[in-house]
Design a protein around this motif. Structure first.
Motif, PDB file in Angstrom:
ATOM      1  N   ALA A 190       0.834  -1.203   0.000  1.00  0.00           N
ATOM      2  CA  ALA A 190       0.000   0.000   0.000  1.00  0.00           C
ATOM      3  C   ALA A 190       0.870   1.255   0.000  1.00  0.00           C
ATOM      4  O   ALA A 190       0.599   2.220  -0.739  1.00  0.00           O
ATOM      5  CB  ALA A 190      -0.923  -0.013   1.214  1.00  0.00           C
ATOM      6  N   THR A 193       1.465   3.794  -3.379  1.00  0.00           N
ATOM      7  CA  THR A 193       1.183   5.229  -3.280  1.00  0.00           C
ATOM      8  C   THR A 193       2.400   6.056  -3.697  1.00  0.00           C
ATOM      9  O   THR A 193       2.269   7.060  -4.413  1.00  0.00           O
ATOM     10  CB  THR A 193       0.777   5.595  -1.835  1.00  0.00           C
ATOM     11  N   GLY A 225       3.129   7.097  -7.356  1.00  0.00           N
ATOM     12  CA  GLY A 225       2.508   8.291  -7.909  1.00  0.00           C
ATOM     13  C   GLY A 225       3.358   9.537  -7.745  1.00  0.00           C
ATOM     14  O   GLY A 225       3.095  10.557  -8.395  1.00  0.00           O
ATOM     15  N   ARG A 265      -1.073   9.703 -12.278  1.00  0.00           N
ATOM     16  CA  ARG A 265      -0.633   9.718 -10.889  1.00  0.00           C
ATOM     17  C   ARG A 265      -1.750   9.439  -9.886  1.00  0.00           C
ATOM     18  O   ARG A 265      -1.544   8.689  -8.919  1.00  0.00           O
ATOM     19  CB  ARG A 265       0.050  11.044 -10.563  1.00  0.00           C
ATOM     20  N   PHE A 282      -2.359   5.775  -8.620  1.00  0.00           N
ATOM     21  CA  PHE A 282      -1.554   5.235  -7.531  1.00  0.00           C
ATOM     22  C   PHE A 282      -2.074   5.718  -6.176  1.00  0.00           C
ATOM     23  O   PHE A 282      -2.036   4.981  -5.187  1.00  0.00           O
ATOM     24  CB  PHE A 282      -0.092   5.641  -7.714  1.00  0.00           C
ATOM     25  N   TYR A 283      -2.575   6.952  -6.153  1.00  0.00           N
ATOM     26  CA  TYR A 283      -3.112   7.495  -4.903  1.00  0.00           C
ATOM     27  C   TYR A 283      -4.429   6.808  -4.523  1.00  0.00           C
ATOM     28  O   TYR A 283      -4.819   6.815  -3.350  1.00  0.00           O
ATOM     29  CB  TYR A 283      -3.349   8.996  -5.024  1.00  0.00           C
ATOM     30  N   THR A 297      -5.092   3.419  -5.597  1.00  0.00           N
ATOM     31  CA  THR A 297      -4.766   2.010  -5.382  1.00  0.00           C
ATOM     32  C   THR A 297      -4.119   1.774  -4.020  1.00  0.00           C
ATOM     33  O   THR A 297      -4.456   0.811  -3.311  1.00  0.00           O
ATOM     34  CB  THR A 297      -3.816   1.513  -6.489  1.00  0.00           C
ATOM     35  N   GLY A 298      -3.189   2.642  -3.627  1.00  0.00           N
ATOM     36  CA  GLY A 298      -2.513   2.478  -2.348  1.00  0.00           C
ATOM     37  C   GLY A 298      -3.473   2.440  -1.164  1.00  0.00           C
ATOM     38  O   GLY A 298      -3.442   1.492  -0.368  1.00  0.00           O
ATOM     39  N   PRO A 299      -4.358   3.436  -1.028  1.00  0.00           N
ATOM     40  CA  PRO A 299      -5.330   3.389   0.078  1.00  0.00           C
ATOM     41  C   PRO A 299      -6.273   2.193   0.021  1.00  0.00           C
ATOM     42  O   PRO A 299      -6.689   1.677   1.067  1.00  0.00           O
ATOM     43  CB  PRO A 299      -6.102   4.708  -0.085  1.00  0.00           C
TER      44      PRO A 299
END
Length: 407
Positions: A87, A91, A94, A164, A167-168, A170-172
């Motif tokens: 995770a 993030t 990005g 970008r 990624f912000y 997908t990570g959360p």
């Protein structure tokens, strides 16, 4: 609801999010590299290949290490380590400002990965024996669903919000899936007994597992599946173009043919997993190996798009029975206390197939074309079926019902 069912639901969600997150980058990776300042077409292609492969290289190398630690400290711990770690890394992708930074993060992602083998090991050791086939088949469908929908979702998000922000997002999502695992998953694991066992190195662990001759045969199945699928995967759109021409709907047909194997795999995995609980995983694996080999042959002989579509649909059905059967059999044959290590080597076999398949396929396609790659895949699967026959059917004592040293 039974505890193992709750574990299955949570891990299915986790598998889906991990695989979709890993594959979401695929459609726009070259474009993102251009956004990072690389504009030469050859350089973009080179960076795309290196960055995409970087994750698999380190995953291949580090999975056995995490597997050994999982057997010693618990599968849930490794699950959370991988989930929260990925995770964070996802993030950070990005925020990359150069291809080198993106490559470094992909390499780190491969190092800390291990959600899937930990999930499989946890399910196989915390599920009633009579339901393991169904549980692992269903778990497999979550990963397949993520790998199918990931590129599609990534392509849509790239159009809507740019590169970008993906990624912000997908990570959360991976962080939330890890939180679910933290609070909802329960594991029966005797940490005190595990710590009393002597620690052994990765190579010592492999030598110990190799003594169970069924395990190398099962690892070979995993490698051959990935190698066979990926050796021709990147060439399928060109083959579709050859069959269909440059008319309208070319991109749609190329995407349809590429994804249909995953869809049939996703549907078949739970069904064949349930059937394996009734008739035995060895029989399902043997049937599916031969069936997959047979399904590759007509792909080399097709003359139109719909014949290729049908052949690849059937291939996905048989593929859907192989990996869950392999995972079930690993749980049966792995020495007690080494289940996670056994699964981690299987994941390394997956990564090795993912690495070598496209490379070998790309090199050989100039000589034998994609039709030759289909035949090559069929030969490998037939040969693997013979190996599995000798390793898993040596006699009545070698059947899965009488497998010694199982977990």
């Amino acid at each position: 609801m039974a505890r193992w069912k709750i574990n299955l639901i949570v891990l299915w969600i986790g598998q889906f999010l991990v695989m979709s997150g890993m594959t979401m980058i695929t459609p726009f990776l070259p474009l993102y590299i251009q956004d990072l300042g690389v504009h030469d077409a050859h350089q973009v292609a080179m960076w795309s290949g290196i960055i995409f492969a970087g994750n698999f290289v380190t995953s291949f190398l580090f999975q056995p290490l995490w597997g050994g630690l999982s057997d010693r400290y618990g599968r849930k711990v490794m699950l959370l380590r991988s989930g929260f770690g990925m995770a964070i890394v996802m993030t950070l992708m990005g925020f990359a400002t150069s291809p080198w930074q993106l490559l470094a993060l992909r390499i780190v992602n491969g190092v800390i990965s291990g959600f899937m083998p930990a999930a499989v090991a946890l399910m196989s050791t915390n599920t009633p024996k009579e339901r393991i086939g169904f549980a692992l088949g269903t778990l497999q469908s979550g990963g397949v669903a993520g790998s199918i929908l990931g590129p599609f979702i990534g392509g849509l998000l790239a159009e809507w919000v740019g590169f970008r922000p993906i990624f912000y997002i997908t990570g959360p999502l991976l962080f939330c899936a890890s939180l679910l695992a933290l609070f909802l998953i329960k594991e029966n694991f005797d940490a005190a007994a595990a710590k009393k066992k002597p620690a052994i190195s990765t190579m010592e662990g492999f030598k110990e597992l190799k003594k169970t001759k069924q395990l190398p045969a099962l690892y070979a199945v995993t490698f051959v599946i990935q190698f066979s699928m990926l050796s021709s995967m990147t060439l399928v759109p060109l083959f579709v173009q050859e069959l269909h021409g440059n008319g309208s709907m070319l991109a749609f047909y190329a995407g349809l043919v590429s994804s249909i194997t995953g869809f049939s795999n996703m549907i078949a995995s739970p069904l064949l997993g349930r059937l394996s609980d009734r008739i035995g995983s060895v029989k399902i694996l043997a049937i599916c190996l031969v069936g997959a080999a047979v399904s590759f042959v007509p792909q080399a002989l097709v003359t139109n798009i719909w014949q290729l579509f049908a052949a690849r649909f059937m291939l996905g059905v048989f593929m859907g029975g192989m990996l869950p059967s392999v995972q079930t059999l690993i749980s049966k044959f792995a020495p007690k206390g080494m289940e996670s290590r056994a699964y981690s080597f299987n994941t390394s076999a997956t990564s090795l197939g993912n690495m070598l398949g496209p490379i070998v396929g790309g090199v050989l396609s100039g000589w034998i074309h994609i039709q030759g790659l289909f035949i090559m895949a069929a030969v490998f699967l037939f040969a693997n079926a013979i190996w599995v026959r000798k390793a898993l059917f040596p006699g009545r004592s070698g059947t899965e019902e009488n497998a010694g040293g199982t977990g």
